[in-house]
Design a protein around this motif. Structure first.
Motif, PDB file in Angstrom:
ATOM      1  N   ILE A  62      90.289  58.577  35.355  1.00  0.00           N
ATOM      2  CA  ILE A  62      89.502  59.206  34.294  1.00  0.00           C
ATOM      3  C   ILE A  62      90.266  60.385  33.687  1.00  0.00           C
ATOM      4  CG2 ILE A  62      87.446  60.626  33.861  1.00  0.00           C
ATOM      5  CD1 ILE A  62      85.954  58.767  35.818  1.00  0.00           C
ATOM      6  N   ASP A 105      81.058  62.469  28.451  1.00  0.00           N
ATOM      7  CA  ASP A 105      80.742  61.071  28.764  1.00  0.00           C
ATOM      8  C   ASP A 105      81.847  60.393  29.568  1.00  0.00           C
ATOM      9  OD1 ASP A 105      78.311  61.252  27.484  1.00  0.00           O
ATOM     10  OD2 ASP A 105      79.045  60.449  25.590  1.00  0.00           O
ATOM     11  N   ASP A 106      83.065  60.929  29.492  1.00  0.00           N
ATOM     12  CA  ASP A 106      84.168  60.358  30.269  1.00  0.00           C
ATOM     13  C   ASP A 106      84.041  60.677  31.749  1.00  0.00           C
ATOM     14  OD1 ASP A 106      85.868  59.183  28.129  1.00  0.00           O
ATOM     15  OD2 ASP A 106      85.959  61.246  27.446  1.00  0.00           O
ATOM     16  N   PHE A 109      84.481  65.467  26.303  1.00  0.00           N
ATOM     17  CA  PHE A 109      84.844  64.730  27.514  1.00  0.00           C
ATOM     18  C   PHE A 109      83.666  64.453  28.451  1.00  0.00           C
ATOM     19  CE2 PHE A 109      88.908  66.908  26.428  1.00  0.00           C
ATOM     20  CZ  PHE A 109      89.668  65.760  26.212  1.00  0.00           C
ATOM     21  N   GLU A 138      93.220  59.474  31.429  1.00  0.00           N
ATOM     22  CA  GLU A 138      92.731  58.957  30.146  1.00  0.00           C
ATOM     23  C   GLU A 138      92.267  60.110  29.263  1.00  0.00           C
ATOM     24  OE1 GLU A 138      89.358  55.870  28.417  1.00  0.00           O
ATOM     25  OE2 GLU A 138      90.097  55.608  30.455  1.00  0.00           O
ATOM     26  N   CYS A 139      91.571  61.061  29.856  1.00  0.00           N
ATOM     27  CA  CYS A 139      91.119  62.224  29.090  1.00  0.00           C
ATOM     28  C   CYS A 139      92.302  63.010  28.530  1.00  0.00           C
ATOM     29  CB  CYS A 139      90.278  63.148  29.975  1.00  0.00           C
ATOM     30  SG  CYS A 139      88.635  62.522  30.381  1.00  0.00           S
TER      31      CYS A 139
END
Length: 209
Positions: A127, A104-105, A102, A130-131
């Motif tokens: 964010i 880069d998220d 995660f 989405e993760c």
């Protein structure tokens, strides 16, 4: 929860209690019209470092107004808190099972300079869902009401972490052999340690106010 709607604050990488409330209620309403209060999770989160509990706090620009709306609070960038916070997360969670998955998220949170704290926290919401692989659509308040209408679960008190007394079931943490389980940290602690399995955990926890 029997209520169909949840009234809660957007916050800086919210606590687990925040997400327990949000995933268990069909409709989410973000409170953005109340007055900003210092020393709350609007601009702070707690993580599990090698030394135990660690606070990460976003500095804000002080207003000349006696009372400032949450939606009007601006972030201070006089020193590079973004770099400091990301380094702290790396040090705490680099060896966790899902940090690299995660990383880069969440990195954009520490690269883009939002003027307003609220905009940053709303970006964080997008964010995180989405993760976690979930949908949590929300609306925002347009004015402040001290009392909420029937059918709305008022979880605004959770923004004050010091008064949040929720206790949750333990899960594996990076430094738990050193300091034991630390309860109700930022959702990042659950995400980095449990990944998307954390969603099932959130759905099974009981919440009290």
């Amino acid at each position: 929860m029997e209520q169909n709607k949840l009234l809660i604050h957007p916050s800086y990488f919210p606590s687990i209690s925040h997400f327990v409330a949000m995933v268990q209620t069909p409709e989410l309403i973000y409170e953005v019209d109340d007055n900003f209060q210092k020393q709350t999770n609007r601009n702070r989160m707690y993580i599990y470092s090698a030394n135990g509990l660690q606070l990460l706090n976003i500095p804000i620009k002080h207003s000349k107004e006696a009372h400032q709306k949450y939606r009007d609070v601006k972030i201070e960038y006089a020193f590079d808190w973004q770099k400091q916070h990301f380094k702290s997360l790396e040090a705490a969670y680099r060896t966790s099972p899902y940090f690299e998955f995660f990383e880069d998220d969440i990195r954009p949170v520490f690269e883009k300079k939002h003027d307003f704290l609220l905009d940053l926290n709303l970006q964080i919401h997008e964010i995180l869902i989405e993760c976690l692989g979930i949908e949590l659509p929300y609306s925002k308040t347009t004015e402040y009401f001290k009392e909420v209408e029937e059918g709305i679960f008022d979880a605004r008190g959770l923004i004050n972490g010091k008064k949040d007394k929720n206790k949750f079931k333990s899960y594996p943490q990076v430094f738990d052999k050193k300091h034991g389980f630390i309860n109700n940290l930022s959702i990042l602690d659950l995400l980095f340690n449990e990944g998307r399995y954390g969603v099932d955990y959130l759905k099974k926890q009981a919440l009290v106010l």
